[in-house]
Scaffold this active site. Structure first.
Site, short mmCIF file in Angstrom:
data_model
loop_
_atom_site.label_atom_id
_atom_site.label_comp_id
_atom_site.label_asym_id
_atom_site.label_seq_id
_atom_site.Cartn_x
_atom_site.Cartn_y
_atom_site.Cartn_z
N HIS A 173 32.11 40.93 34.76
CA HIS A 173 33.51 40.82 34.36
C HIS A 173 33.56 39.88 33.17
CE1 HIS A 173 37.78 40.27 34.30
NE2 HIS A 173 37.91 41.22 35.21
N LEU A 180 38.97 49.89 44.32
CA LEU A 180 39.76 49.93 45.56
C LEU A 180 40.15 51.38 45.83
CD1 LEU A 180 42.04 46.80 44.96
CD2 LEU A 180 40.26 47.01 46.69
N HIS A 190 30.12 41.00 38.62
CA HIS A 190 31.40 41.32 39.26
C HIS A 190 31.32 42.53 40.19
CE1 HIS A 190 35.70 41.45 39.65
NE2 HIS A 190 35.81 42.63 39.08
N ARG A 225 35.37 46.88 29.92
CA ARG A 225 34.74 45.60 30.28
C ARG A 225 33.38 45.38 29.65
NH1 ARG A 225 36.25 45.42 36.66
NH2 ARG A 225 38.42 44.92 36.26
N GLU A 246 45.88 48.23 32.44
CA GLU A 246 44.68 47.41 32.26
C GLU A 246 43.76 48.03 31.22
OE1 GLU A 246 42.98 46.93 36.17
OE2 GLU A 246 44.33 45.29 36.64
N SER A 289 34.22 44.71 56.82
CA SER A 289 35.67 44.72 57.09
C SER A 289 36.48 44.54 55.81
CB SER A 289 36.01 43.64 58.11
OG SER A 289 35.53 42.38 57.67
N ARG A 319 32.39 50.90 35.50
CA ARG A 319 33.59 51.15 36.30
C ARG A 319 34.84 50.84 35.50
NH1 ARG A 319 36.89 47.73 40.08
NH2 ARG A 319 35.89 45.99 39.06
C1 FAD Z 1 37.40 38.74 42.23
C2 FAD Z 1 37.44 40.23 42.34
C3 FAD Z 1 38.50 40.94 41.82
C4 FAD Z 1 38.54 42.32 41.91
N1 FAD Z 1 39.64 42.99 41.45
C5 FAD Z 1 39.72 44.33 41.64
C6 FAD Z 1 40.90 45.04 41.29
O1 FAD Z 1 41.88 44.47 40.83
N2 FAD Z 1 40.91 46.38 41.51
C7 FAD Z 1 39.86 47.06 42.03
O2 FAD Z 1 39.92 48.28 42.20
N3 FAD Z 1 38.74 46.39 42.39
C8 FAD Z 1 38.65 45.06 42.22
N4 FAD Z 1 37.52 44.39 42.60
C9 FAD Z 1 36.45 45.14 43.25
C10 FAD Z 1 36.89 45.48 44.67
O3 FAD Z 1 37.55 44.38 45.23
C11 FAD Z 1 35.71 45.83 45.55
O4 FAD Z 1 34.85 46.71 44.91
C12 FAD Z 1 36.21 46.47 46.83
O5 FAD Z 1 37.15 45.63 47.44
C13 FAD Z 1 35.04 46.73 47.74
O6 FAD Z 1 35.53 47.04 49.01
P1 FAD Z 1 34.50 47.32 50.16
O7 FAD Z 1 35.30 47.58 51.38
O8 FAD Z 1 33.52 48.31 49.72
O9 FAD Z 1 33.66 45.95 50.29
P2 FAD Z 1 34.16 44.48 50.57
O10 FAD Z 1 35.61 44.35 50.43
O11 FAD Z 1 33.32 43.57 49.78
O12 FAD Z 1 33.79 44.31 52.10
C14 FAD Z 1 32.46 44.24 52.51
C15 FAD Z 1 32.42 43.77 53.93
O13 FAD Z 1 31.10 43.89 54.44
C16 FAD Z 1 30.74 42.71 55.11
N5 FAD Z 1 29.29 42.60 55.09
C17 FAD Z 1 28.46 42.53 54.03
N6 FAD Z 1 27.18 42.46 54.44
C18 FAD Z 1 27.20 42.49 55.79
C19 FAD Z 1 26.22 42.42 56.79
N7 FAD Z 1 24.91 42.29 56.52
N8 FAD Z 1 26.60 42.47 58.08
C20 FAD Z 1 27.91 42.57 58.42
N9 FAD Z 1 28.89 42.62 57.51
C21 FAD Z 1 28.54 42.58 56.21
C22 FAD Z 1 31.46 41.62 54.35
O14 FAD Z 1 31.55 40.45 55.11
C23 FAD Z 1 32.79 42.31 54.10
O15 FAD Z 1 33.60 42.22 55.24
C24 FAD Z 1 37.47 43.01 42.52
C25 FAD Z 1 36.40 42.30 43.03
C26 FAD Z 1 36.38 40.92 42.96
C27 FAD Z 1 35.23 40.18 43.54
#
Ligand code: FAD
Length: 641
Positions: free
Chosen positions: A309, A466, A425, A364, A189, A88, A460
C-alpha cells in the site's frame, strides 16, 4: 522439492515431468487455448461434484456414520463437524452463515474472533450500484489494474454478483454511509472510473465484521473456537487424489491440541503481510493458510504479486511518536487520494504527475513505486499526503479514524500533510481456486485473501478484496453442501494421523531460548524480504534472498532441534515461523520465475511487460517435499487404500 512453474513454462502441460508431478484431478487448458483468449485464464479444477471411482472407494472405506450423529461425538481433544471454517474474517463468517443452514459448523480462529484484516479495512467494498456505472466498466478497471493478468471469467462473475452480495450484507445489519439524497454514498478510489465504493466512514471493515459476528452469535449451528491456531490440514491420498478431513489446531489458551474432523473444510485464513517488517496487516496475517495448503500439496499461484500500500502512516514523521512500535502500520486509505489528496516529497514538490498521467489516482503499484523512487533518490524516510485544502467538516466526516489517529500523535490533518510510506498490504497470490472456491484437494475450499481466484491478476484494484471474499464465500456454499451430503465420516478417522505434541517436555530455559531465537529469526526474515524482495526487485537480489532465507531457516531449525524440539512439536511462535518461511520462499521462487515486470512485480533485469509471459505463475506440488520442517506437514499424509 515443490515444483514451480512460472511465466510461459507454467502452461506447458504436455511436458512429461509436469504430467508426472501434477495431481491427476486437475484439469488444465492447454497453452494454445490460453493464447487465443484475450485475457489470460487461470486453469480450473474440474469435476468438483462428480463422484469418481476413487471417491466411491473412499466413501465405502470410511462410511458408517452420518452428519447428524457427528456433533454428539465431541470430546476435549477431538471434535466432529460437518463444516470446519478456518478464519473469522469476512470470508469465513459469510460462508459459515450460509452452510450452517445445512449442518454443524465450527469456526476456528487464532486470536479474538474480530482480529482479522477485515476488521482493519477502511475504504470500503466496490460494487456497481449507480445507474451511470456498469459491470463492464468495473471489469475494465479491474483488468487494467491487474495488468491484464486477471481471469476475465472470474472478473465478470465478481463484478456481476458483487452488488447482490453487498445488498445481503445490508440486509444482515451492516450499516453503510448514505448521501443527502438518502441513497448509499458511493466513494471513488484510485483506479476506479466511477464512484462505486460502499463504505462506513473510514471503518468499513469493522462494521462488516461487527454485523457478521453478531449474526454468527445468533446462529445455533455455529460454534466459534477463538484462540485456536490451525496447524496443518489432515489429508489422505488415494489414487493420486488428495482428500481433506479437517485440521489440527493448537488451543493457545488451554495449551492443548484439538483435532477437528470435518466433511468439508473452508480455508479463509487471510493474508501474509508479516513476511515483511512493515505491514498494514494485523499480527494474525502470517500466511498460515497458504503454507498449510502448500504442505498439503494444493496448487499455489501468483505469489510474486505482493501489494504494497503506498500510504501507510509513517510514525517517523509524526510530531509525537507512538509509545511502542506498532504490530501493524496504520493505513491512510486510498480514499484520501480519491477525495483530492496530493502527494508531495519533503520539499513540498508534487511528484506523481512526473510518473503517471493519472497522478495521485494511478493504481497502487504505480504510486508505491513512485514513492519508493522519491525516497531512494532523495534519501527521505517518508513523503507527505495533503488533504488540508479540503473543507474541514468534509475531512472529519470522511476520515474520522485517520484524523483521530493523527491527532493523537500531534498532527491535525485538516491543517497539515500526513507523513506516509509504502507497507506490505495484500497478497494477490495464494491457494489456487476454481470458480466455486474449490482447490486441488477434495473437500477443501478457499475464499478471501488466502485464495488466488484470478480476480486480481498482477495487482488488486482498491476495494475489490472484500468484494471477492463475499462473492467467493457464497460461491463455495453449494459445492460444499454437495460434498458434505456425499461424504461420510468414520469415527475412527480421528486416530489415523499421529497427534502433534506440545513443547511441555522441553526444559523451561530451552523453551525461552527457542522463543527468543524465533523472534529474532522472524525479524531477520522480514528484513531480508524488505531488502531483497521489496517493491523494486532484481534477479541478483532475489537469488541472494533465496540463499539467505535457506541459511536462516536451516540455522533456526538446527537451533530448535538441538534444544529438544521434535518434528511433531507445536508452539505458536514456531508454527507461525515455519509458515512465514514457507510463504517467503514461495514469494521468492515465484518472483524469480517471472522474467518480466508486470503489475506489482517489478524487476530491474526485465523491466518491461512481455505478452508471451502474460500467464499466472503456478506452483505445482510434487510427491517429494523439500526437507525443511516448514515444507512438511506435521502429520504424514495417509495413503487410503
Ligand atoms: C489496513 C487494511 C485496510 C484494508 N482496506 C480494504 C478496503 O478498504 N477494501 C477492501 O476491499 N479490502 C481492504 N483490505 C483488504 C481486506 O481487508 C482483506 O483482504 C479481507 O478483509 C480479507 O478477508 P478474509 O476473510 O479473507 O481474511 P481476514 O479478514 O484476514 O481473516 C482471516 C482470519 O483467519 C484467521 N487465521 C489466520 N491464520 C489462522 C490460523 N493458523 N488458525 C486459525 N485462524 C487463522 C485470522 O485470525 C482471521 O480471523 C484492507 C486490508 C488492511 C489490512
Amino acid at each position: 522439492m515443490a515444483k514451480l512453474m512460472g511465466g510461459s513454462a507454467g502452461f506447458h502441460v504436455q511436458g512429461a515431468h509436469m504430467q508426472a508431478s501434477r495431481p491427476p484431478s486437475l484439469s488444465f487448458r492447454t497453452c494454445a487455448q490460453l493464447e487465443i483468449s484475450r485475457f489470460c485464464t487461470i486453469p480450473r479444477f474440474m469435476g468438483v461434484k462428480a463422484v469418481n471411482a476413487s471417491q466411491q472407494h473412499m466413501r465405502h472405506r470410511f462410511s458408517s456414520i452420518r452428519a447428524s450423529a457427528l456433533p454428539c461425538m465431541q470430546d476435549d481433544t477431538t471434535r466432529y463437524f460437518d463444516f470446519v471454517v478456518i478464519g473469522s474474517g469476512v470470508a469465513g463468517l459469510r460462508y459459515a452463515l450460509e452452510v450452517s443452514k445445512h449442518g454443524s459448523v465450527a469456526i476456528i480462529t487464532k486470536a479474538e474472533p474480530h482480529e482479522s484484516n477485515t476488521n482493519y479495512a477502511q475504504g470500503g467494498v466496490s460494487a456497481v450500484l449507480c445507474p451511470k456505472d456498469s459491470v463492464e466498466s468495473h471489469m475494465q478497471d479491474t483488468i487494467v489494474a491487474g495488468a491484464h493478468l486477471c481471469d476475465e471469467e472470474t472478473v465478470r462473475i465478481v463484478c456481476t454478483e458483487g452488488p447482490e452480495r453487498v445488498k445481503e450484507l445490508i440486509a444482515m445489519g451492516a450499516s453503510f454511509d448514505h448521501g443527502e439524497d438518502g441513497r448509499l454514498h458511493l466513494a471513488r478510489e484510485g483506479g476506479h472510473s466511477h464512484n462505486r465504493i460502499v463504505h462506513s466512514a473510514d471503518m468499513t471493515g469493522k462494521e462488516i465484521e461487527r454485523a457478521l459476528l453478531q449474526a454468527v452469535e445468533n446462529d445455533e449451528n455455529i460454534s466459534v473456537f477463538g484462540h485456536h491456531f490451525a496447524i496443518d490440514l489432515l489429508t489422505c491420498q488415494n489414487n493420486g487424489e488428495i482428500f481433506c478431513y479437517g485440521v489440527d489446531s493448537l488451543d493457545t489458551k488451554a495449551q492443548k491440541v484439538v483435532r477437528f474432523i470435518s466433511k468439508v473444510t473452508l480455508l479463509a485464513s487471510g493474508g501474509a503481510g508479516h513476511i515483511y517488517p512493515t505491514t498494514t496487516n494485523p499480527p494474525v496475517a502470517t500466511g498460515d493458510g497458504i503454507a498449510m495448503c502448500h504442505r498439503a500439496q494444493a496448487v499455489i499461484s501468483n505469489m510474486e504479486f505482493v501489494q504494497f500500500h503506498p500510504t501507510a502512516l509513517s510514525d517517523e514523521g509524526l510530531p509525537i511518536k507512538p509509545a511502542k512500535i506498532r504490530d501493524n502500520a496504520f493505513l491512510v486509505t486510498e480514499a484520501v487520494r480519491g477525495d483530492g489528496g496530493i502527494l508531495y516529497n519533503q520539499s513540498m514538490e508534487r511528484f506523481m504527475p512526473l510518473y503517471d498521467d493519472r497522478a495521485e489516482l494511478a493504481p497502487r503499484d504505480v504510486v508505491a513505486r513512485s514513492i519508493d523512487d522519491q525516497l531512494k533518490k532523495r534519501g527521505g524516510k517518508y513523503v507527505l499526503l495533503d488533504i488540508s485544502h479540503k473543507p474541514r467538516e468534509k475531512i472529519l466526516a470522511h476520515f474520522p479514524n485517520i484524523a483521530a489517529e493523527c491527532l493523537r500523535h500531534g498532527l491535525d490533518i485538516t491543517q497539515q500533510p500526513i507523513p506516509v510510506v509504502p507497507a506490505a498490504h495484500y497478497m494477490c497470490g495464494g491457494v489456487r481456486a476454481g470458480l466455486q472456491g474449490e482447490t486441488s484437494v477434495k473437500g477443501l475450499y478457499v475464499a478471501g485473501e488466502v485464495a488466488c481466484t484470478g480476480l486480481h491478476g498482477a495487482n488488486r484494484l482498491a476495494s475489490n478484496s472484500l468484494l471477492e471474499a463475499l462473492v467467493f464465500a457464497q460461491r463455495a456454499v453449494q459445492p460444499s453442501i454437495d460434498h458434505m451430503v456425499d461424504a461420510d465420516a468414520d469415527p475412527c478417522l480421528a486416530e489415523k494421523w499421529a497427534r502433534p505434541v506440545l513443547s511441555v517436555s522441553i526444559k523451561d530455559s530451552a523453551l525461552s531460548d527457542i522463543i527468543e531465537k524465533t523472534k529474532k529469526t522472524r525479524m531477520e526474515l522480514q528484513s531480508i524480504m524488505w531488502e531483497y524482495v521489496g517493491i523494486v526487485r532484481s534477479t541478483n537480489r532475489l537469488k541472494n534472498a533465496e540463499w539467505k532465507i535457506g541459511d536462516l531457516e536451516s540455522e533456526w531449525e538446527e537451533f530448535l532441534f538441538r534444544r529438544g524440539w521434535k518434528p511433531a512439536t507445536v508452539g505458536i511462535e514456531a508454527c507461525e515461523m515455519r509458515n512465514l518461511f514457507c510463504c517467503a520462499k514461495l514469494v521468492v521462487k515465484s518472483a524469480l520465475a517471472r522474467r518480466e515486470s508486470r503489475g506489482l512485480h517489478f524487476t530491474e533485469d526485465f523491466p518491461y511487460l512481455e505478452e508471451s509471459k502474460r500467464k499466472p505463475t503456478v506452483i505445482f506440488p510434487t510427491a517429494i517435499q523439500e526437507l525443511t520442517w516448514s515444507s512438511k506437514p506435521l502429520q504424514r499424509q495417509l495413503q487410503c487404500k
